[in-house]
Design an enzyme around this catalytic site. Structure first.
Site, mmCIF file in Angstrom:
data_model
loop_
_atom_site.group_PDB
_atom_site.id
_atom_site.type_symbol
_atom_site.label_atom_id
_atom_site.label_comp_id
_atom_site.label_asym_id
_atom_site.label_seq_id
_atom_site.Cartn_x
_atom_site.Cartn_y
_atom_site.Cartn_z
ATOM 1 N N ASP A 161 -87.658 48.556 -5.267
ATOM 2 C CA ASP A 161 -88.450 49.784 -5.275
ATOM 3 C C ASP A 161 -89.843 49.502 -5.843
ATOM 4 O OD1 ASP A 161 -89.057 52.754 -5.737
ATOM 5 O OD2 ASP A 161 -86.985 52.856 -5.041
ATOM 6 N N HIS A 194 -91.373 56.143 -9.023
ATOM 7 C CA HIS A 194 -90.278 56.316 -8.072
ATOM 8 C C HIS A 194 -89.088 55.430 -8.431
ATOM 9 C CE1 HIS A 194 -88.205 55.852 -4.105
ATOM 10 N NE2 HIS A 194 -88.589 57.109 -3.932
ATOM 11 N N ASN A 286 -87.097 60.854 5.306
ATOM 12 C CA ASN A 286 -87.390 62.266 5.058
ATOM 13 C C ASN A 286 -88.188 62.933 6.169
ATOM 14 O OD1 ASN A 286 -86.159 61.788 2.628
ATOM 15 N ND2 ASN A 286 -88.016 61.884 1.399
ATOM 16 N N SER A 360 -84.498 59.377 -0.910
ATOM 17 C CA SER A 360 -84.671 58.381 -1.974
ATOM 18 C C SER A 360 -83.810 58.706 -3.179
ATOM 19 C CB SER A 360 -86.133 58.327 -2.422
ATOM 20 O OG SER A 360 -86.931 57.632 -1.506
#
Length: 607
Positions: A161, A194, A286, A360
């Protein structure tokens, strides 16, 4: 002859749609190329090829990182024209030359929350973290029951990530040595937030009287930074991170990232991870589109879609091909706590408790449960995957594959791991998911509402019997096909998700007349214009003077009547009208009008 021409036109139309679709494999963005030289090529020959590129194009191919030399993987700046040229020039010395696609964090939204503080001990499976009450997502997957038997201890989860920052609520979570592939250094600190949020869902320090909890809070987090501060990163970095995780003791990999563009480099890395016993999990994306992005699309990857706090598909979540399971991803538009709450950093790098939404956020739920299953004594990655999928709460109706195998159930997964008992339903699902009933990689997912469709077809024939135009048995091809196309269509085609091909032609081919209005966009709701007497009435007006084709129009009236009647009872969802009594009344009234119009169109000698 007419039937042959109709079939030919359908095949030509479907072929044109498929041929004109480039596929997800070519929809990615890139500004550099990956050169994977064959391992049996002498180093001197590789150096000559690199030198030739430098001399002819003024470019300097380089190793992607210090780990690239072992695999002979180079990166060079380039576009589509150079890609085609190098593929030809290097075809004898490379395994492949491909775009170095840029993947990114799926677009998310956030709600900040104040919090932290200290709480009181609430019992062995209800942690004393003061903000735990706002983590509706943990209760939704039954994690408290799972904690009775497993907390993920001894398992390492690699978070590929934006990195992971040591926020206060990760203080008691063990962190393994990681790597920053963006800046080529061992320190994989987060500069976005994130990755830290994702790591928190998996293994936030729990029952420490502070902040929130994590699913597999006994697990170790391996931070691997592949996405920069802006949230983007290359396939080459991600592939190297996958290999690093597999070669350095990771048991589970979570990738809450994605994009367009199929990559041989990444597929090889995923296969390598699988061979090392690693379970790989990725977010579906998404974009609310009818297919997961990469890397969730790959065969060895568990693709995760998102649900909100009501258990419905989150409005942003991708669905369809590539979705293997659904997990809480939240919806911050519902309320301040409608998202997924974890401790992370803000834009200034300071610790905050933030509620985010997205696939996520859904993927690390599955990664955390996979860690619980691993810690419960299951070692084989395929078995871990199957336990997670088999134990999911199976949806009653999922024609567009919003949920894959179902909604994540941590308690059931750990219980199945410990008890090792698989019911006939579990076994049948295992057969399906492994390709024994469906070729999993090429035809991916999909659940057909068979009972409703059969009821619609049978209903159409019963209406024909009431009008005495079909029984005693008298075969009529136009009438029979009209009933089928009006009632159910070739419904079995809607459940096929062909790898990397457009879904809408199959949805159209598998739709009845009332379903055509929403077939292209993939909505389960019916369009009132199509789900009414209007379309079959128009067909009747056009075809009534034709001796044979009028029976197709009459059959479509009877089929639509049956379809609307069954929908009014079982699934009365209409665009603009909702699911209530108004929708039921509309469908019921139009079902009667279709039947009545079919009856009026018959001459006395035909009844």
């Amino acid at each position: 002859m007419k039937r042959f021409l109709l079939a030919l036109l359908f095949c030509l139309g479907l072929g044109w749609a498929i041929a004109s679709f480039d596929g997800l494999a070519s929809q990615g963005t890139y500004d550099s190329l990956v050169l994977d030289f064959r391992e049996d090529i002498a180093p001197a020959e590789v150096e000559r090829a690199i030198g030739a590129i430098a001399d002819e194009y003024g470019l300097a191919p380089r190793f992607n990182s210090e780990f690239s030399a072992a695999d002979n993987v180079y990166i060079v700046r380039g576009d589509a024209a150079l890609l085609d040229t190098l593929r030809q020039e290097l075809r004898d010395v490379t395994e492949f030359v491909e775009p170095n696609y840029v993947y990114s964090i799926p677009e998310i939204s956030a709600v900040g929350l104040d919090g932290g503080g200290r709480g009181k001990d609430s019992g062995p499976t209800v942690p004393n973290d003061p903000l735990y009450a706002k983590q509706w997502n943990f209760k939704a997957i039954g994690v408290e029951q799972a904690w009775l038997d497993s907390n993920g201890g001894g398992v390492t989860v690699a978070v590929i990530d934006t990195g992971v920052s040591p926020v206060p609520d990760l203080k008691e979570t063990e962190l393994a040595d990681g790597y920053d592939f963006v800046n080529d250094r061992p320190d994989a600190t987060d500069d976005n937030g994130h990755g830290t949020h994702v790591a928190g869902t998996i293994a936030q320090s729990t029952n420490n009287g502070y902040g929130v909890a994590g699913i597999a809070h006994g697990a170790t987090i391996m931070p691997l930074k592949v996405l920069g501060k802006g949230g983007g990163g290359t396939v080459a970095d991600i592939a190297e991170a996958i290999r690093f995780a597999a070669d350095n003791g990771a048991d589970v990999i979570n990738m809450s990232l994605g994009g367009g563009g199929e990559s041989s480099l990444m597929k090889e890395a995923i296969e390598h991870a699988h061979s090392q016993g690693v379970v790989v999990i990725a977010a579906a994306g998404n974009a609310n589109q009818n297919s997961a992005g990469y890397p969730a699309r790959y065969e060895r990857v568990v693709g995760v879609s998102a649900v909100d706090s009501t258990g419905a598909k989150a409005p942003y979540s991708n669905f369809g091909a590539g979705v293997d399971i659904a997990a809480p991803g939240g919806n911050t538009k519902e309320s301040q706590i409608g998202g997924i709450l974890q401790n992370t950093i803000d834009a200034k790098g300071e610790s905050v408790f933030a509620s985010l939404q997205g696939t996520s956020m859904a993927a690390p739920h599955v990664a955390g449960v996979a860690a619980l299953v691993k810690a419960a004594g299951i070692d084989d990655p395929d078995e871990i995957r199957e336990i997670v999928l088999q134990s999911a709460l199976e949806p009653s109706d999922d024609p567009l594959n919003h949920f894959g195998a179902g909604k994540l159930d941590a308690a059931a997964a750990v219980k199945l791991a410990i008890d090792g008992q698989i019911t006939p339903r579990d076994f049948a699902r295992w057969l399906r998911d492994n390709g024994y009933l469906n070729p999993k990689f090429w035809i991916d997912g999909g659940v057909v509402a068979l009972p409703m469709k059969l009821a619609m077809v049978i209903g159409g024939y019963l209406l024909a019997w009431l009008l005495r135009v079909y029984f005693p048995f008298r075969w009529s091809w136009p009438l029979a096909t009209g009933i089928v196309m009006g009632s159910s269509g070739l419904f079995f085609l809607r459940g096929f998700y062909i790898f990397d091909l457009p879904q809408w032609p199959l949805r159209v081919a598998g739709s009845s007349i009332p379903e055509l209005g929403t077939a292209v966009q993939g909505s389960a709701a019916l369009n009132p214009i199509f789900a009414s007497v209007l379309i079959p009435a128009g067909l009747l007006v056009l075809l009534l003077g034709h001796r044979n084709l009028k029976w197709w129009a009459i059959g479509s009236l009877l089929g639509v009547s049956a379809c609307l009647a069954v929908s009014a009872v079982a699934d009365p969802e209409l665009l603009w009208l909702g699911k209530g009594f108004v929708a039921r009344g509309f469908l019921g009234l139009n079902a009667l009008l279709c039947f009545g119009l079919a009856k009026l169109s018959l001459r006395p000698s035909e009844t």
